[in-house]
Design a protein around this motif. Structure first.
Motif, PDB file in Angstrom:
ATOM      1  N   PHE A   1       3.560  -4.753  -3.165  1.00 45.92           N
ATOM      2  CA  PHE A   1       2.685  -4.582  -4.331  1.00 45.92           C
ATOM      3  C   PHE A   1       1.311  -5.195  -4.076  1.00 45.92           C
ATOM      4  CE2 PHE A   1       1.085  -5.794  -8.537  1.00 45.92           C
ATOM      5  CZ  PHE A   1       1.157  -4.573  -9.184  1.00 45.92           C
ATOM      6  N   ALA A   2       1.278  -6.363  -3.454  1.00 47.80           N
ATOM      7  CA  ALA A   2       0.000  -7.029  -3.166  1.00 47.80           C
ATOM      8  C   ALA A   2      -0.837  -6.227  -2.171  1.00 47.80           C
ATOM      9  CB  ALA A   2       0.249  -8.437  -2.636  1.00 47.80           C
ATOM     10  N   VAL A   3      -0.203  -5.732  -1.112  1.00 47.48           N
ATOM     11  CA  VAL A   3      -0.940  -4.940  -0.114  1.00 47.48           C
ATOM     12  C   VAL A   3      -1.434  -3.634  -0.736  1.00 47.48           C
ATOM     13  CG1 VAL A   3      -0.700  -3.642   2.047  1.00 47.48           C
ATOM     14  CG2 VAL A   3       0.194  -5.962   1.887  1.00 47.48           C
ATOM     15  N   GLY A   4      -0.567  -2.952  -1.479  1.00 46.92           N
ATOM     16  CA  GLY A   4      -0.974  -1.704  -2.136  1.00 46.92           C
ATOM     17  C   GLY A   4      -2.080  -1.931  -3.150  1.00 46.92           C
ATOM     18  N   GLY A   5      -1.951  -2.987  -3.963  1.00 45.02           N
ATOM     19  CA  GLY A   5      -2.998  -3.310  -4.934  1.00 45.02           C
ATOM     20  C   GLY A   5      -4.314  -3.629  -4.257  1.00 45.02           C
ATOM     21  N   GLY A   6      -4.256  -4.343  -3.147  1.00 44.05           N
ATOM     22  CA  GLY A   6      -5.478  -4.658  -2.405  1.00 44.05           C
ATOM     23  C   GLY A   6      -6.153  -3.419  -1.850  1.00 44.05           C
ATOM     24  N   VAL A   7      -5.358  -2.482  -1.348  1.00 48.48           N
ATOM     25  CA  VAL A   7      -5.928  -1.235  -0.821  1.00 48.48           C
ATOM     26  C   VAL A   7      -6.597  -0.444  -1.948  1.00 48.48           C
ATOM     27  CG1 VAL A   7      -5.326   1.019   0.168  1.00 48.48           C
ATOM     28  CG2 VAL A   7      -4.400  -1.064   1.164  1.00 48.48           C
TER      29      VAL A   7
END
Length: 143
Positions: free
Chosen positions: A97-103
């Motif tokens: 979720f953190a990586v996707g949100g950052g992207v």
């Protein structure tokens, strides 16, 4: 529709956390897809050890990250299997979720798209600039 569907995002995150933290503990410990096809041609005892024959599973070796903190669907150092598996799933969901949100945040920061060549953009009604309906309305205004 709301410009920011936070309820949908938070609801999806909660469902994913519940599935990863609790339901993942009830998954089969003996999956049958790839594992069984790799054992084709070998004889296996009750503990799952290869006792004879010839099959691709005999070439198996440990992965380079086999000693990582989240290897083998658990958290290294936790003796409680239920807690270890659940926590591993929750950490995986949060990291994803953190990586996707950052992207998505980075893509959003790029700003609005530039207008098409000729300076025309699509109208709010969903019609593309230069469509017959657009041409007709422009002609009616010029009369």
């Amino acid at each position: 529709m709301s410009k920011r569907p936070w309820g949908f995002v938070v609801g999806g995150l909660l469902v994913a956390l519940l599935l990863a933290g609790v339901v993942s503990n009830y998954a089969s410990a003996h999956p049958d897809g790839l594992d069984s096809s790799l054992l084709r041609g070998c004889t296996v005892d009750a503990e799952g050890e290869i006792t004879g024959g010839s099959c691709p599973a005999q070439q198996e070796r440990d992965h380079e990250l086999a000693d990582s903190p989240l290897a083998d669907y658990g958290v290294r150092g936790l003796d409680n299997d239920f807690l270890s598996t659940g926590l591993s799933g929750v950490l995986g969901v949060l990291l994803t979720f953190a990586v996707g949100g950052g992207v998505f945040w980075l893509l959003r920061r790029r700003g609005p798209q530039q207008p098409a060549a000729g300076g025309e953009t699509a109208e709010a009604g969903g019609r593309a600039a230069g469509s017959p309906a657009d041409d007709a309305s422009r002609a009616a205004r010029s009369r």
